[in-house]
Design a protein around this motif. Structure first.
Motif, PDB file in Angstrom:
ATOM      1  N   UNK A  66     -44.633 -15.544   6.660  1.00 35.67           N
ATOM      2  CA  UNK A  66     -43.771 -16.720   6.570  1.00 35.67           C
ATOM      3  C   UNK A  66     -42.423 -16.283   6.012  1.00 35.67           C
ATOM      4  N   UNK A  67     -41.367 -16.546   6.788  1.00 36.01           N
ATOM      5  CA  UNK A  67     -40.034 -16.112   6.371  1.00 36.01           C
ATOM      6  C   UNK A  67     -39.058 -17.276   6.406  1.00 36.01           C
ATOM      7  N   UNK A  68     -38.022 -17.152   5.588  1.00 34.05           N
ATOM      8  CA  UNK A  68     -37.023 -18.204   5.467  1.00 34.05           C
ATOM      9  C   UNK A  68     -35.639 -17.562   5.408  1.00 34.05           C
ATOM     10  N   UNK A  69     -34.646 -18.272   5.931  1.00 36.03           N
ATOM     11  CA  UNK A  69     -33.269 -17.824   5.847  1.00 36.03           C
ATOM     12  C   UNK A  69     -32.433 -18.950   5.253  1.00 36.03           C
ATOM     13  N   UNK A  70     -31.214 -18.590   4.826  1.00 35.11           N
ATOM     14  CA  UNK A  70     -30.328 -19.594   4.238  1.00 35.11           C
ATOM     15  C   UNK A  70     -29.001 -19.613   4.983  1.00 35.11           C
ATOM     16  N   UNK A  71     -28.349 -20.755   4.916  1.00 37.37           N
ATOM     17  CA  UNK A  71     -27.039 -20.946   5.546  1.00 37.37           C
ATOM     18  C   UNK A  71     -26.093 -21.549   4.519  1.00 37.37           C
ATOM     19  N   UNK A  72     -25.013 -20.827   4.213  1.00 38.61           N
ATOM     20  CA  UNK A  72     -24.037 -21.313   3.245  1.00 38.61           C
ATOM     21  C   UNK A  72     -22.994 -22.202   3.914  1.00 38.61           C
ATOM     22  N   UNK A  73     -22.643 -23.257   3.219  1.00 32.69           N
ATOM     23  CA  UNK A  73     -21.543 -24.108   3.652  1.00 32.69           C
ATOM     24  C   UNK A  73     -20.641 -24.378   2.449  1.00 32.69           C
ATOM     25  N   UNK A  74     -19.336 -24.364   2.682  1.00 34.04           N
ATOM     26  CA  UNK A  74     -18.400 -24.519   1.585  1.00 34.04           C
ATOM     27  C   UNK A  74     -18.246 -23.221   0.815  1.00 34.04           C
ATOM     28  N   UNK A  75     -17.378 -23.251  -0.161  1.00 31.82           N
ATOM     29  CA  UNK A  75     -17.101 -22.062  -0.968  1.00 31.82           C
ATOM     30  C   UNK A  75     -17.867 -22.105  -2.281  1.00 31.82           C
ATOM     31  N   UNK A  76     -18.411 -20.954  -2.712  1.00 32.98           N
ATOM     32  CA  UNK A  76     -19.039 -20.914  -4.041  1.00 32.98           C
ATOM     33  C   UNK A  76     -18.060 -21.380  -5.116  1.00 32.98           C
ATOM     34  N   UNK A  77     -18.599 -21.916  -6.190  1.00 35.26           N
ATOM     35  CA  UNK A  77     -17.792 -22.436  -7.298  1.00 35.26           C
ATOM     36  C   UNK A  77     -16.896 -23.593  -6.856  1.00 35.26           C
ATOM     37  N   UNK A  78     -17.403 -24.391  -5.926  1.00 34.99           N
ATOM     38  CA  UNK A  78     -16.676 -25.587  -5.492  1.00 34.99           C
ATOM     39  C   UNK A  78     -17.660 -26.750  -5.373  1.00 34.99           C
ATOM     40  N   UNK A  79     -17.139 -27.956  -5.400  1.00 32.75           N
ATOM     41  CA  UNK A  79     -17.979 -29.150  -5.291  1.00 32.75           C
ATOM     42  C   UNK A  79     -18.636 -29.267  -3.926  1.00 32.75           C
ATOM     43  N   UNK A  80     -18.058 -28.605  -2.918  1.00 28.41           N
ATOM     44  CA  UNK A  80     -18.572 -28.732  -1.552  1.00 28.41           C
ATOM     45  C   UNK A  80     -19.651 -27.708  -1.218  1.00 28.41           C
ATOM     46  N   UNK A  81     -19.882 -26.752  -2.080  1.00 29.55           N
ATOM     47  CA  UNK A  81     -20.804 -25.661  -1.756  1.00 29.55           C
ATOM     48  C   UNK A  81     -22.239 -26.171  -1.605  1.00 29.55           C
ATOM     49  N   UNK A  82     -22.897 -25.728  -0.520  1.00 28.66           N
ATOM     50  CA  UNK A  82     -24.297 -26.035  -0.271  1.00 28.66           C
ATOM     51  C   UNK A  82     -24.972 -24.819   0.344  1.00 28.66           C
ATOM     52  N   UNK A  83     -26.245 -24.638   0.033  1.00 26.30           N
ATOM     53  CA  UNK A  83     -27.051 -23.563   0.599  1.00 26.30           C
ATOM     54  C   UNK A  83     -28.272 -24.209   1.249  1.00 26.30           C
ATOM     55  N   UNK A  84     -28.280 -24.241   2.581  1.00 21.45           N
ATOM     56  CA  UNK A  84     -29.362 -24.867   3.335  1.00 21.45           C
ATOM     57  C   UNK A  84     -30.398 -23.827   3.743  1.00 21.45           C
ATOM     58  N   UNK A  85     -31.618 -24.286   3.946  1.00 23.11           N
ATOM     59  CA  UNK A  85     -32.742 -23.408   4.275  1.00 23.11           C
ATOM     60  C   UNK A  85     -33.204 -23.633   5.705  1.00 23.11           C
ATOM     61  N   UNK A  86     -33.648 -22.536   6.338  1.00 22.23           N
ATOM     62  CA  UNK A  86     -34.220 -22.600   7.677  1.00 22.23           C
ATOM     63  C   UNK A  86     -35.532 -21.834   7.702  1.00 22.23           C
ATOM     64  N   UNK A  87     -36.434 -22.252   8.590  1.00 23.92           N
ATOM     65  CA  UNK A  87     -37.695 -21.527   8.747  1.00 23.92           C
ATOM     66  C   UNK A  87     -37.535 -20.419   9.781  1.00 23.92           C
ATOM     67  N   UNK A  88     -38.647 -19.748  10.123  1.00 26.03           N
ATOM     68  CA  UNK A  88     -38.590 -18.614  11.040  1.00 26.03           C
ATOM     69  C   UNK A  88     -38.131 -19.014  12.429  1.00 26.03           C
ATOM     70  N   UNK A  89     -38.293 -20.297  12.787  1.00 27.51           N
ATOM     71  CA  UNK A  89     -37.849 -20.787  14.098  1.00 27.51           C
ATOM     72  C   UNK A  89     -36.397 -21.239  14.085  1.00 27.51           C
ATOM     73  N   UNK A  90     -35.746 -21.113  12.929  1.00 26.48           N
ATOM     74  CA  UNK A  90     -34.351 -21.504  12.835  1.00 26.48           C
ATOM     75  C   UNK A  90     -34.131 -22.988  12.607  1.00 26.48           C
ATOM     76  N   UNK A  91     -35.186 -23.726  12.285  1.00 24.60           N
ATOM     77  CA  UNK A  91     -35.064 -25.155  12.033  1.00 24.60           C
ATOM     78  C   UNK A  91     -34.777 -25.396  10.551  1.00 24.60           C
ATOM     79  N   UNK A  92     -33.912 -26.362  10.264  1.00 22.03           N
ATOM     80  CA  UNK A  92     -33.613 -26.710   8.885  1.00 22.03           C
ATOM     81  C   UNK A  92     -34.854 -27.281   8.208  1.00 22.03           C
ATOM     82  N   UNK A  93     -35.069 -26.854   6.980  1.00 27.99           N
ATOM     83  CA  UNK A  93     -36.207 -27.333   6.199  1.00 27.99           C
ATOM     84  C   UNK A  93     -35.748 -27.669   4.783  1.00 27.99           C
TER      85      UNK A  93
END
Length: 248
Positions: free
Chosen positions: A1-28
């Motif tokens: 079972x593997x997971x990847x992450x997708x960064x949005x926004x800039x670190x150290x900012x109010x907009x920063x988010x780190x989203x997770x995806x499963x092995x099929x590339x679907x957001x979880x």
């Protein structure tokens, strides 16, 4: 079972988010969709790393946001950072949470006499590797500390990455005391004082600041898993306080 992450926004900012995806590339959701157990037969748990060791940004799974990305905590519209409280630099372990657990704010814990803090259960991973934000690792539980934070029960699980070179030597909290002298005392000191620079009082602890052993810790984790199951089935009185989750 593997997971990847997708960064949005800039670190150290109010907009920063780190989203997770499963092995099929679907957001979880890292809160709801990553299994609590990595290997139930061996009591090996998944841990979602929110804060890498030695860093200061107070990152956490956003339990109130859709898909529960990791984001930086905010207070009074300002990003939160933990201060360097001598002799510590940032977080002194890889810090994160066990998915599919929840400390119910409507349940008074029989051991501490305080209700839960409305979050997944926290983990301090004490291995030698500095993990990456959003990394999902497999950990062996060693013990647990019962912190009382502003009148709420806030359990802190002590664990080690199963891939760490010291993992085979560390099997219970007594091994940490023997092989890493001073580390547990530093952990209590860190949690006691980390909010003091922000003008808050020192945190308190149940059991006279004593760490409970592996078996006790696993039972606490399992109880928070049951609270999580009640949460997602909306069978808890606390569910209407903030619950927001949508499966895709």
């Amino acid at each position: 079972m593997s997971f990847t992450v997708e960064e949005r926004g800039n670190p150290n900012s109010l907009s920063y988010r780190l989203f997770f995806k499963n092995a099929e590339g679907k957001y979880i959701s890292p809160f709801h969709d990553i299994p609590m157990f990595a290997d139930e037969s061996q009591n090996i748990f998944h841990m979602v790393v929110e804060v890498p060791r030695w860093t200061n940004a107070k990152m956490e799974i956003a339990t109130k946001d859709l898909l529960n990305p990791i984001k930086q905590d905010v207070k009074k519209d300002k990003l939160r950072y933990v201060a360097n409280v001598f002799p510590h630099k940032g977080y002194i372990w890889n810090y994160g949470a066990i998915p599919q657990t929840w400390e119910d704010p409507a349940h008074k814990d029989g051991n501490t006499g305080c209700c839960g803090d409305n979050d997944p259960i926290d983990v301090c991973e004490i291995g030698s590797k500095v993990c990456s934000r959003g990394e999902v690792i497999k950990v062996k539980v060693l013990g647990i500390l019962a912190m009382i934070d502003e009148g709420e029960t806030d359990w802190k699980v002590i664990a080690i990455n199963v891939e760490d070179p010291e993992a085979n030597s560390l099997n219970n909290i007594s091994d940490v005391q023997r092989l890493k002298p001073g580390y547990l005392e530093s952990t209590v000191d860190w949690f006691r004082r980390y909010k003091v620079p922000d003008g808050k009082p020192e945190n308190k602890f149940a059991f006279n600041e004593e760490f409970k052993d592996k078996d006790f810790a696993i039972e606490v984790i399992k109880s928070t898993h049951n609270f999580w199951k009640a949460l997602i089935s909306q069978k808890t009185s606390a569910v209407d306080k903030w619950f927001y989750y949508e499966r895709k």
